[in-house]
Design an enzyme around this catalytic site. Structure first.
Site, PDB file in Angstrom:
ATOM      1  N   ASP A  82      38.852  49.386  45.510  1.00 38.46           N
ATOM      2  CA  ASP A  82      38.883  48.251  44.586  1.00 38.46           C
ATOM      3  C   ASP A  82      37.689  48.286  43.624  1.00 38.46           C
ATOM      4  O   ASP A  82      36.546  48.452  44.060  1.00 38.46           O
ATOM      5  CB  ASP A  82      38.835  46.971  45.451  1.00 38.46           C
ATOM      6  CG  ASP A  82      39.037  45.702  44.650  1.00 38.46           C
ATOM      7  OD1 ASP A  82      39.750  45.747  43.634  1.00 38.46           O
ATOM      8  OD2 ASP A  82      38.496  44.655  45.072  1.00 38.46           O
ATOM      9  N   ASP A 104      37.722  50.774  37.175  1.00 33.77           N
ATOM     10  CA  ASP A 104      37.471  49.539  36.438  1.00 33.77           C
ATOM     11  C   ASP A 104      36.576  49.849  35.243  1.00 33.77           C
ATOM     12  O   ASP A 104      35.356  49.898  35.357  1.00 33.77           O
ATOM     13  CB  ASP A 104      36.814  48.519  37.373  1.00 33.77           C
ATOM     14  CG  ASP A 104      36.407  47.239  36.655  1.00 33.77           C
ATOM     15  OD1 ASP A 104      36.516  47.185  35.414  1.00 33.77           O
ATOM     16  OD2 ASP A 104      35.968  46.301  37.339  1.00 33.77           O
ATOM     17  N   GLU A 134      42.023  48.749  34.483  1.00 30.72           N
ATOM     18  CA  GLU A 134      41.843  47.367  34.015  1.00 30.72           C
ATOM     19  C   GLU A 134      41.655  47.345  32.503  1.00 30.72           C
ATOM     20  O   GLU A 134      40.874  48.129  31.960  1.00 30.72           O
ATOM     21  CB  GLU A 134      40.626  46.730  34.719  1.00 30.72           C
ATOM     22  CG  GLU A 134      40.373  45.275  34.307  1.00 30.72           C
ATOM     23  CD  GLU A 134      39.459  44.509  35.270  1.00 30.72           C
ATOM     24  OE1 GLU A 134      39.381  44.870  36.461  1.00 30.72           O
ATOM     25  OE2 GLU A 134      38.819  43.538  34.813  1.00 30.72           O
ATOM     26  N   HIS A 178      36.817  35.825  39.181  1.00 27.23           N
ATOM     27  CA  HIS A 178      36.492  36.223  40.558  1.00 27.23           C
ATOM     28  C   HIS A 178      35.596  35.200  41.270  1.00 27.23           C
ATOM     29  O   HIS A 178      34.794  34.531  40.634  1.00 27.23           O
ATOM     30  CB  HIS A 178      35.707  37.553  40.552  1.00 27.23           C
ATOM     31  CG  HIS A 178      36.549  38.764  40.310  1.00 27.23           C
ATOM     32  ND1 HIS A 178      36.561  39.441  39.116  1.00 27.23           N
ATOM     33  CD2 HIS A 178      37.396  39.440  41.111  1.00 27.23           C
ATOM     34  CE1 HIS A 178      37.364  40.482  39.200  1.00 27.23           C
ATOM     35  NE2 HIS A 178      37.895  40.504  40.394  1.00 27.23           N
ATOM     36  N   HIS A 207      43.752  39.820  39.565  1.00 27.07           N
ATOM     37  CA  HIS A 207      42.462  39.771  40.279  1.00 27.07           C
ATOM     38  C   HIS A 207      41.972  38.327  40.315  1.00 27.07           C
ATOM     39  O   HIS A 207      42.390  37.498  39.519  1.00 27.07           O
ATOM     40  CB  HIS A 207      41.428  40.647  39.560  1.00 27.07           C
ATOM     41  CG  HIS A 207      41.595  42.104  39.850  1.00 27.07           C
ATOM     42  ND1 HIS A 207      40.686  42.819  40.596  1.00 27.07           N
ATOM     43  CD2 HIS A 207      42.583  42.969  39.525  1.00 27.07           C
ATOM     44  CE1 HIS A 207      41.094  44.070  40.692  1.00 27.07           C
ATOM     45  NE2 HIS A 207      42.245  44.196  40.046  1.00 27.07           N
ATOM     46  N   GLY A 208      41.045  38.069  41.239  1.00 32.37           N
ATOM     47  CA  GLY A 208      40.435  36.739  41.288  1.00 32.37           C
ATOM     48  C   GLY A 208      41.419  35.649  41.660  1.00 32.37           C
ATOM     49  O   GLY A 208      41.362  34.531  41.140  1.00 32.37           O
ATOM     50  N   SER A 210      41.757  33.903  44.392  1.00 39.90           N
ATOM     51  CA  SER A 210      41.315  32.795  45.271  1.00 39.90           C
ATOM     52  C   SER A 210      41.208  31.482  44.522  1.00 39.90           C
ATOM     53  O   SER A 210      41.420  30.417  45.089  1.00 39.90           O
ATOM     54  CB  SER A 210      39.961  33.131  45.913  1.00 39.90           C
ATOM     55  OG  SER A 210      40.110  34.164  46.840  1.00 39.90           O
ATOM     56  N   VAL A 230      43.100  39.428  46.852  1.00 38.30           N
ATOM     57  CA  VAL A 230      42.543  38.230  47.499  1.00 38.30           C
ATOM     58  C   VAL A 230      41.265  38.610  48.230  1.00 38.30           C
ATOM     59  O   VAL A 230      41.271  39.526  49.069  1.00 38.30           O
ATOM     60  CB  VAL A 230      43.536  37.649  48.530  1.00 38.30           C
ATOM     61  CG1 VAL A 230      43.075  36.257  48.965  1.00 38.30           C
ATOM     62  CG2 VAL A 230      44.957  37.619  48.013  1.00 38.30           C
ATOM     63  N   THR A 232      37.704  36.180  48.136  1.00 39.70           N
ATOM     64  CA  THR A 232      36.788  35.073  48.446  1.00 39.70           C
ATOM     65  C   THR A 232      37.331  34.076  49.479  1.00 39.70           C
ATOM     66  O   THR A 232      36.616  33.679  50.404  1.00 39.70           O
ATOM     67  CB  THR A 232      36.429  34.329  47.136  1.00 39.70           C
ATOM     68  OG1 THR A 232      35.906  35.308  46.233  1.00 39.70           O
ATOM     69  CG2 THR A 232      35.394  33.254  47.365  1.00 39.70           C
TER      70      THR A 232
END
Ligand code: G3H
Ligand code: ZN
Length: 284
Positions: A82, A104, A134, A178, A207-208, A210, A230, A232
């Site tokens: 990741d 990334d 990305e 994030h 992404h991000g 949560s 997923v 946080t």
């Protein structure tokens, strides 16, 4: 079965209009929580590690643990890298047996992102390992609205980016941030629709997640998101449960007891996410 790559898992998700959960792990208990949850839910699953997690747990230990658990399991399990910031880090993961990669390049210019991404996709594809890229940038908590707007994915760039890089999947910035804990963010679904229209054959990655509202996640999956990352909210439930256990049982020194409390709590969160993403009972 052996570890599988994310290639067909994500293409199947695109066809079936569901998303595969990609859950971040740092240690043995978190890997167990993810794989046990996915096994109960009969869902394909992606277990993913950041460079920080690799520095902490060790690349070979990670491959050995996830690989061994996959071997004695009948659900498809992917070992994914990741947010790899360099081609070199990705090559190390490729050499160590990871079955899915991410470069990334979101801090790079459009052209430089393409140039570096291309180097990795050419190498990885030779070994039949898919690569997520990305475009735009999913920022981290603490940024203001203007910064988020300035880094959203430009729908008019995605076709050229995919054509030149040959990415297998694309992480898009559509409003999520994030490391947020409260799930209130509404995604820019209109932008996502425009992106999907440009590259309907490419699985998109959120992404991000949560910090994102559940209905917005459902809308995103209906509009091309096939992999939801997923992190946080899992760490939060794991850690809160461990702290709580130790507070209630101050004399317990056996780490299996308090870490198991964290694992069970995290497992519950992973199961909820899998159901939200529509990937429960995909494996017959
Ligand atoms: O790459 C990891 C994910 O985007 C996790 O995001 O920690 O906000 O859930 P999150
Ligand atoms: Zn991310």
């Amino acid at each position: 079965m052996s570890l599988v790559t994310s290639k067909h898992l994500l293409l199947n998700a695109l066809k079936g209009k569901y998303a595969v959960g990609a859950f971040n792990a740092n240690n043995l208990e978190m890997i167990q929580a993810i794989i046990e949850a996915a096994t109960i839910e009969k869902a394909p699953v992606i277990v993913q590690f950041s460079q920080g997690a690799i520095n902490y747990a060790g690349i070979f230990a990670i491959k050995s643990m996830v690989g061994a658990m996959a071997k004695y399991n009948s659900i498809p399990i992917v070992l994914h890298f990741d947010h790899g910031r360099t081609v070199e880090q990705n090559i190390k993961c490729l050499n160590s047996g990871f079955t899915s990669l991410m470069f990334d390049g979101s801090d790079l210019s459009f052209t430089e992102n393409i140039n570096q991404s291309k180097i990795l996709t050419q190498i990885a594809h030779f070994y039949k390992i898919p690569v997520e890229l990305e475009l735009g940038k999913v920022l981290y908590q603490g940024v203001d609205n203007n910064e988020i707007i300035n880094t959203l994915t430009n729908p008019y760039q995605v076709k050229e980016f995919i054509y030149k890089t040959k990415a297998d999947s694309l992480a898009v910035a559509v409003g999520s941030v994030h490391s947020q804990c409260s799930s209130e963010t509404q995604l820019d679904i209109d932008r996502l629709k425009e992106i999907s229209k440009e590259i309907p054959e490419v699985p998109l990655v959120l992404h991000g997640s949560s910090g994102v509202d559940e209905n917005s996640i459902r809308d995103a999956i209906a509009n091309g998101i096939c992999k939801v990352n997923v992190g946080t909210c899992l760490i939060k439930r794991f850690s809160e449960s461990v702290k709580n256990y130790i507070q209630l049982n101050p004399d317990v020194i056996d780490p299996r007891k308090y870490l198991n409390a964290g694992k069970e709590e995290m497992k519950d969160e992973v199961r909820k996410k899998i159901r939200l993403f529509g990937s429960s009972k995909i494996i017959k």
